[in-house]
Design an enzyme around this catalytic site. Sequence first.
Site, PDB file in Angstrom:
ATOM      1  N   LEU A  98       0.865  -1.174   0.000  1.00 51.78           N
ATOM      2  CA  LEU A  98       0.000   0.000   0.000  1.00 51.78           C
ATOM      3  C   LEU A  98       0.901   1.223   0.000  1.00 51.78           C
ATOM      4  O   LEU A  98       1.960   1.219   0.631  1.00 51.78           O
ATOM      5  CB  LEU A  98      -0.896   0.044   1.250  1.00 51.78           C
ATOM      6  CG  LEU A  98      -2.015  -0.983   1.382  1.00 51.78           C
ATOM      7  CD1 LEU A  98      -2.748  -0.781   2.708  1.00 51.78           C
ATOM      8  CD2 LEU A  98      -2.990  -0.893   0.228  1.00 51.78           C
ATOM      9  N   ASP A  99       0.485   2.279  -0.703  1.00 54.80           N
ATOM     10  CA  ASP A  99       1.232   3.522  -0.653  1.00 54.80           C
ATOM     11  C   ASP A  99       1.370   3.990   0.790  1.00 54.80           C
ATOM     12  O   ASP A  99       0.515   3.712   1.638  1.00 54.80           O
ATOM     13  CB  ASP A  99       0.512   4.627  -1.437  1.00 54.80           C
ATOM     14  CG  ASP A  99       0.466   4.357  -2.922  1.00 54.80           C
ATOM     15  OD1 ASP A  99       1.222   3.495  -3.402  1.00 54.80           O
ATOM     16  OD2 ASP A  99      -0.339   5.017  -3.612  1.00 54.80           O
ATOM     17  N   ARG A 100       2.406   4.746   1.036  1.00 57.37           N
ATOM     18  CA  ARG A 100       2.624   5.302   2.374  1.00 57.37           C
ATOM     19  C   ARG A 100       1.401   6.073   2.858  1.00 57.37           C
ATOM     20  O   ARG A 100       0.997   5.973   4.026  1.00 57.37           O
ATOM     21  CB  ARG A 100       3.853   6.218   2.347  1.00 57.37           C
ATOM     22  CG  ARG A 100       4.224   6.832   3.686  1.00 57.37           C
ATOM     23  CD  ARG A 100       5.468   7.688   3.549  1.00 57.37           C
ATOM     24  NE  ARG A 100       5.945   8.165   4.845  1.00 57.37           N
ATOM     25  CZ  ARG A 100       7.078   8.829   5.029  1.00 57.37           C
ATOM     26  NH1 ARG A 100       7.848   9.111   3.996  1.00 57.37           N
ATOM     27  NH2 ARG A 100       7.435   9.219   6.234  1.00 57.37           N
TER      28      ARG A 100
END
Length: 230
Positions: free
Chosen positions: A53-55
């Site tokens: 998942l993106d930050r």
Amino acid sequence: MLEILYQDDHLVGINKPPGLLVHRSPIAKDAEEFAVQLLRDQLEMHVYPAHRLDRKTSGVLLFALEKDIHRALNLQFAEKTVSKTYYAIVRGFIPDAGTIDYPLKREDGKEQEAVTHFECVAKAELDVPFGKHATSRYSLVKVKPETGRMHQIRKHFAHILHPIIGDRPHGCNKQNKLFKEKWDLMEMMLHAHELTFIHPQSSLPVTIKAGFPDEFRRMMMLMEFEIPSA
């Protein structure tokens, strides 16, 4: 302590908070904590992230506890048999439903197929002037990515001119400034709500759901969106 949503002898699913990297990255040298490290220390065992998942994205993040389980999960993601459901708050009134079929470039410039399906859940019109408009319009969107490219959902909604609120750099700078100044919002409104896959050991379907983070809930309440439970 990370919120554990699901755990057995082979798998662990957590609710990743926004702002937390999954693992070390050369493009985020400022980060000192990572989901892999925190979960490993919390469980006192090795963990293997099954996806990313993106930050800035919150929500369901799945880990394997054994290498063979990790390989089996990687294969499911590669074969697109895993069902992923996200929610996003975007600028404007989006169509009731649609599919974004728009290739995205990798870092090396090579194009990759990228497909995202979406459904509008609710719309809001706030009595807040924006630019030449007397009000501000937003949509709560249920998103089902068919492929899993880097920043795919973010780039796709920017492509159709309905960028995700709080997205930097793919979103709308003016909208992001408005939300920061008027509502003190710094987080991105994208949440990985649900993940469904086949358990590599039992061969049974498993569904993991993650509750929305506080800032996402605050924005939904501001816009009088009903918070989805399923």
